[in-house]
Structure formats: structure tokens, C-alpha cells
Write a protein that holds these residues in place. Structure first.
Motif, PDB file in Angstrom:
ATOM      1  N   PHE A  24       0.842  -1.203   0.000  1.00  0.00           N
ATOM      2  CA  PHE A  24       0.000   0.000   0.000  1.00  0.00           C
ATOM      3  C   PHE A  24       0.870   1.243   0.000  1.00  0.00           C
ATOM      4  O   PHE A  24       2.060   1.205   0.322  1.00  0.00           O
ATOM      5  N   THR A  25       0.247   2.339  -0.422  1.00  0.00           N
ATOM      6  CA  THR A  25       0.939   3.595  -0.698  1.00  0.00           C
ATOM      7  C   THR A  25       0.847   4.527   0.501  1.00  0.00           C
ATOM      8  O   THR A  25      -0.241   4.663   1.075  1.00  0.00           O
ATOM      9  N   ILE A  26       1.944   5.177   0.870  1.00  0.00           N
ATOM     10  CA  ILE A  26       1.834   6.210   1.908  1.00  0.00           C
ATOM     11  C   ILE A  26       2.679   7.457   1.605  1.00  0.00           C
ATOM     12  O   ILE A  26       3.752   7.368   1.000  1.00  0.00           O
ATOM     13  N   ASP A  27       2.144   8.586   2.072  1.00  0.00           N
ATOM     14  CA  ASP A  27       2.874   9.865   2.056  1.00  0.00           C
ATOM     15  C   ASP A  27       3.465  10.139   3.445  1.00  0.00           C
ATOM     16  O   ASP A  27       4.418  10.901   3.573  1.00  0.00           O
ATOM     17  N   TRP A  28       2.817   9.573   4.468  1.00  0.00           N
ATOM     18  CA  TRP A  28       3.149   9.945   5.860  1.00  0.00           C
ATOM     19  C   TRP A  28       4.122   8.931   6.439  1.00  0.00           C
ATOM     20  O   TRP A  28       3.723   7.859   6.925  1.00  0.00           O
ATOM     21  N   HIS A  29       5.415   9.297   6.433  1.00  0.00           N
ATOM     22  CA  HIS A  29       6.472   8.398   6.925  1.00  0.00           C
ATOM     23  C   HIS A  29       7.703   9.239   7.216  1.00  0.00           C
ATOM     24  O   HIS A  29       7.892  10.295   6.599  1.00  0.00           O
ATOM     25  N   MET A  30       8.562   8.767   8.129  1.00  0.00           N
ATOM     26  CA  MET A  30       9.791   9.544   8.439  1.00  0.00           C
ATOM     27  C   MET A  30      10.779   8.749   9.279  1.00  0.00           C
ATOM     28  O   MET A  30      10.383   7.893  10.062  1.00  0.00           O
ATOM     29  N   PRO A  31      12.101   9.090   9.141  1.00  0.00           N
ATOM     30  CA  PRO A  31      13.080   8.600  10.110  1.00  0.00           C
ATOM     31  C   PRO A  31      12.777   9.286  11.445  1.00  0.00           C
ATOM     32  O   PRO A  31      12.355  10.455  11.450  1.00  0.00           O
ATOM     33  N   THR A  32      12.997   8.603  12.573  1.00  0.00           N
ATOM     34  CA  THR A  32      12.629   9.236  13.846  1.00  0.00           C
ATOM     35  C   THR A  32      13.631   9.007  14.969  1.00  0.00           C
ATOM     36  O   THR A  32      13.403   9.503  16.083  1.00  0.00           O
ATOM     37  N   SER A  33      14.755   8.310  14.721  1.00  0.00           N
ATOM     38  CA  SER A  33      15.831   8.196  15.729  1.00  0.00           C
ATOM     39  C   SER A  33      17.101   7.699  15.043  1.00  0.00           C
ATOM     40  O   SER A  33      17.029   6.866  14.137  1.00  0.00           O
ATOM     41  N   PHE A  34      18.287   8.247  15.518  1.00  0.00           N
ATOM     42  CA  PHE A  34      19.582   7.743  15.019  1.00  0.00           C
ATOM     43  C   PHE A  34      20.009   6.486  15.783  1.00  0.00           C
ATOM     44  O   PHE A  34      20.583   5.572  15.232  1.00  0.00           O
ATOM     45  N   SER A  35      19.782   6.524  17.129  1.00  0.00           N
ATOM     46  CA  SER A  35      20.286   5.427  17.951  1.00  0.00           C
ATOM     47  C   SER A  35      19.244   5.037  19.008  1.00  0.00           C
ATOM     48  O   SER A  35      19.054   5.789  19.958  1.00  0.00           O
ATOM     49  N   PRO A  36      18.518   3.948  18.815  1.00  0.00           N
ATOM     50  CA  PRO A  36      18.614   3.036  17.698  1.00  0.00           C
ATOM     51  C   PRO A  36      18.054   3.687  16.427  1.00  0.00           C
ATOM     52  O   PRO A  36      17.323   4.679  16.520  1.00  0.00           O
ATOM     53  N   ARG A  37      18.343   3.096  15.280  1.00  0.00           N
ATOM     54  CA  ARG A  37      17.809   3.632  14.029  1.00  0.00           C
ATOM     55  C   ARG A  37      16.348   3.225  13.885  1.00  0.00           C
ATOM     56  O   ARG A  37      16.031   2.025  13.875  1.00  0.00           O
ATOM     57  N   LEU A  38      15.471   4.239  13.849  1.00  0.00           N
ATOM     58  CA  LEU A  38      14.028   3.970  13.802  1.00  0.00           C
ATOM     59  C   LEU A  38      13.393   4.686  12.613  1.00  0.00           C
ATOM     60  O   LEU A  38      13.859   5.760  12.198  1.00  0.00           O
ATOM     61  N   TYR A  39      12.292   4.100  12.101  1.00  0.00           N
ATOM     62  CA  TYR A  39      11.538   4.690  10.994  1.00  0.00           C
ATOM     63  C   TYR A  39      10.054   4.542  11.315  1.00  0.00           C
ATOM     64  O   TYR A  39       9.614   3.469  11.737  1.00  0.00           O
ATOM     65  N   ALA A  40       9.281   5.625  11.130  1.00  0.00           N
ATOM     66  CA  ALA A  40       7.859   5.607  11.497  1.00  0.00           C
ATOM     67  C   ALA A  40       6.964   5.738  10.275  1.00  0.00           C
ATOM     68  O   ALA A  40       7.282   6.480   9.330  1.00  0.00           O
ATOM     69  N   ILE A  41       5.856   4.996  10.288  1.00  0.00           N
ATOM     70  CA  ILE A  41       4.853   5.118   9.221  1.00  0.00           C
ATOM     71  C   ILE A  41       3.491   5.340   9.871  1.00  0.00           C
ATOM     72  O   ILE A  41       3.202   4.786  10.934  1.00  0.00           O
ATOM     73  N   SER A  42       2.663   6.157   9.234  1.00  0.00           N
ATOM     74  CA  SER A  42       1.338   6.467   9.778  1.00  0.00           C
ATOM     75  C   SER A  42       0.267   5.768   8.926  1.00  0.00           C
ATOM     76  O   SER A  42       0.183   5.997   7.717  1.00  0.00           O
ATOM     77  N   VAL A  43      -0.527   4.918   9.579  1.00  0.00           N
ATOM     78  CA  VAL A  43      -1.418   4.008   8.844  1.00  0.00           C
ATOM     79  C   VAL A  43      -2.866   4.161   9.316  1.00  0.00           C
ATOM     80  O   VAL A  43      -3.150   4.042  10.519  1.00  0.00           O
ATOM     81  N   GLY A  44      -3.771   4.405   8.374  1.00  0.00           N
ATOM     82  CA  GLY A  44      -5.195   4.513   8.686  1.00  0.00           C
ATOM     83  C   GLY A  44      -5.727   3.199   9.251  1.00  0.00           C
ATOM     84  O   GLY A  44      -5.378   2.127   8.754  1.00  0.00           O
ATOM     85  N   LYS A  45      -6.575   3.320  10.293  1.00  0.00           N
ATOM     86  CA  LYS A  45      -7.063   2.109  10.978  1.00  0.00           C
ATOM     87  C   LYS A  45      -7.966   1.261  10.093  1.00  0.00           C
ATOM     88  O   LYS A  45      -8.224   0.110  10.418  1.00  0.00           O
ATOM     89  N   GLU A  46      -8.483   1.823   8.999  1.00  0.00           N
ATOM     90  CA  GLU A  46      -9.385   1.038   8.138  1.00  0.00           C
ATOM     91  C   GLU A  46      -8.648   0.257   7.056  1.00  0.00           C
ATOM     92  O   GLU A  46      -9.252  -0.552   6.354  1.00  0.00           O
ATOM     93  N   ARG A  47      -7.357   0.502   6.930  1.00  0.00           N
ATOM     94  CA  ARG A  47      -6.611  -0.188   5.868  1.00  0.00           C
ATOM     95  C   ARG A  47      -6.487  -1.676   6.179  1.00  0.00           C
ATOM     96  O   ARG A  47      -6.254  -2.065   7.328  1.00  0.00           O
ATOM     97  N   PHE A  48      -6.522  -2.495   5.139  1.00  0.00           N
ATOM     98  CA  PHE A  48      -6.224  -3.918   5.305  1.00  0.00           C
ATOM     99  C   PHE A  48      -4.794  -4.051   5.860  1.00  0.00           C
ATOM    100  O   PHE A  48      -4.520  -4.897   6.733  1.00  0.00           O
ATOM    101  N   SER A  49      -3.908  -3.198   5.382  1.00  0.00           N
ATOM    102  CA  SER A  49      -2.511  -3.238   5.839  1.00  0.00           C
ATOM    103  C   SER A  49      -2.387  -3.007   7.340  1.00  0.00           C
ATOM    104  O   SER A  49      -1.454  -3.514   7.970  1.00  0.00           O
ATOM    105  N   TYR A  50      -3.299  -2.237   7.916  1.00  0.00           N
ATOM    106  CA  TYR A  50      -3.275  -2.015   9.367  1.00  0.00           C
ATOM    107  C   TYR A  50      -3.414  -3.357  10.098  1.00  0.00           C
ATOM    108  O   TYR A  50      -2.646  -3.659  11.021  1.00  0.00           O
ATOM    109  N   GLU A  51      -4.378  -4.165   9.641  1.00  0.00           N
ATOM    110  CA  GLU A  51      -4.564  -5.504  10.226  1.00  0.00           C
ATOM    111  C   GLU A  51      -3.305  -6.353  10.058  1.00  0.00           C
ATOM    112  O   GLU A  51      -2.877  -7.043  10.973  1.00  0.00           O
ATOM    113  N   LEU A  52      -2.725  -6.307   8.860  1.00  0.00           N
ATOM    114  CA  LEU A  52      -1.538  -7.121   8.581  1.00  0.00           C
ATOM    115  C   LEU A  52      -0.349  -6.676   9.437  1.00  0.00           C
ATOM    116  O   LEU A  52       0.391  -7.508   9.967  1.00  0.00           O
TER     117      LEU A  52
END
Ligand SMILES: Cc1cc2nc3c(=O)[nH]c(=O)nc-3n(C[C@H](O)[C@H](O)[C@H](O)COP(=O)(O)O)c2cc1C
Length: 164
Positions: free
Chosen positions: A32-60
């Protein structure tokens, strides 16, 4: 609001998990496609994605605990819109979009062979933010295959790209 916040780099998220579809449990590989995503920490290295609760991907994502962020070149605009306008609950988006599935290196998740770069993440945290949930992933593996141009979403069907 998108006139203020965009353009934003658009990416494809891939997931793999079992889910009940039409009363039957089956394993699903989804995109699935997203616009809302970002790196969010150097140590540890973290990456965040924002997912609508109705998406099938949310369940997965809730079930699998991991995901891949696939960075795409502008030539895949059509496939990106397709994956952002159709739910994988009843279709196989790998098959329909003709994007090539390959296994991630370090997590049990598919990724897209045509991607310029990948970030493979294990989910370590979740934060409810209104109608979306931010999944925070610990970066297990990141690969830059090709430094080509990226696709940025303006609004609706309107995209732009980087100069180089
Ligand atoms: C350009 C574009 C950007 C999108 N950005 C997001 C996003 O940041 N977060 C999100 O949850 N959905 C976003 N979507 C919507 C999902 O991609 C869409 O609901 C998709 O059909 C969900 O698929 P699924 O049900 O197979 O998970 C976006 C869609 C498009 C076309």
C-alpha cells in the motif's frame, strides 16, 4: 491542508501476515501507498509510518510486526496510485500491479524488486493518532540500490519529482 504539507515523498509499504478474508484464514502479501512516513531516531535507528485504521494493511501490520519501506522512481506513478486506491483485502496487488515480489533480506516480509531503495523494519512501538496509528519500526536492514529520482505527491493525481 496538502497545499501546506506537500509535496511529500511517496513510498510503497509491503507487508506479509495471516488474516481472515471471507471467513477463511490465509497468508497475504500486500502493498500500500503512503505519504506519511519519516526517520525518527539515530540510535537506535528507527523509521515511522502512519497508517489509517481502516486499511487492510493495518490488520496485517498488527499481526506481522514488521514491514518494508520501498522507495520508488517516478516511472511507477501508475502502480503507486493503484496500490493507494485499491485494498488488498480481495485482490493480490503484486499480481495486479505487476510489481515484482522478492523476499526481504532480514525479516519475513515481501519487498518490491523495482524499488530504488528499501528499509526493512521490525515494529517496536505503536501510537494512536486520531484515525491513524503510527507504527515505529527498528531498522534491521537498509539498502540503497540506485540513486535515481524519487516521486513526490502533491495532491490527488498530481506528482512531482526531484531534479537529480
Ligand atoms: C498518494 C497516496 C498517499 C497515501 N498516503 C497514505 C498514508 O500516508 N497513510 C495511509 O494510511 N494511507 C495512505 N494512502 C491510502 C492507502 O494507500 C489506501 O487506503 C490503500 O488502498 C490501502 O490499501 P490496503 O487496504 O490494501 O491496506 C495513500 C494513498 C495515496 C494514493
Amino acid at each position: 491542508m496538502t497545499e501546506i504539507t506537500n509535496p511529500r515523498q511517496v513510498v510503497l509499504i509491503t507487508t506479509r501476515a495471516k488474516a481472515v478474508v471471507m471467513g477463511k484464514e490465509k497468508e497475504n502479501d500486500n502493498i500500500f501507498t503512503i505519504d506519511w512516513h519519516m526517520p525518527t531516531s539515530f540510535s537506535p535507528r528507527l523509521y515511522a509510518i502512519s497508517v489509517g485504521k481502516e486499511r487492510f494493511s493495518y490488520e496485517l501490520l498488527k499481526e506481522s510486526g514488521c514491514f518494508v519501506v520501498n522507495f520508488m522512481s517516478p516511472e511507477y506513478e501508475k502502480e503507486i496510485l493503484y496500490c493507494g486506491r485499491h485494498s488488498g483485502r480481495h485482490i493480490d496487488k503484486f499480481k495486479e500491479s505487476k510489481l515484482t515480489k522478492e523476499d526481504a533480506d532480514n525479516i519475513d516480509c515481501p519487498r518490491i524488486k523495482e524499488a530504488l531503495a528499501y528499509i526493512e523494519c521490525e515494529i517496536i512501538n505503536q501510537l494512536e493518532t486520531g484515525d491513524h496509528v503510527i507504527f515505529v519500526g527498528k531498522i534491521i536492514n537498509s539498502v540503497l540500490k540506485n540513486k535515481g529520482k524519487r516521486l513526490f505527491h502533491k495532491t490527488g493525481d498530481d506528482f512531482t519529482t526531484t531534479i537529480d
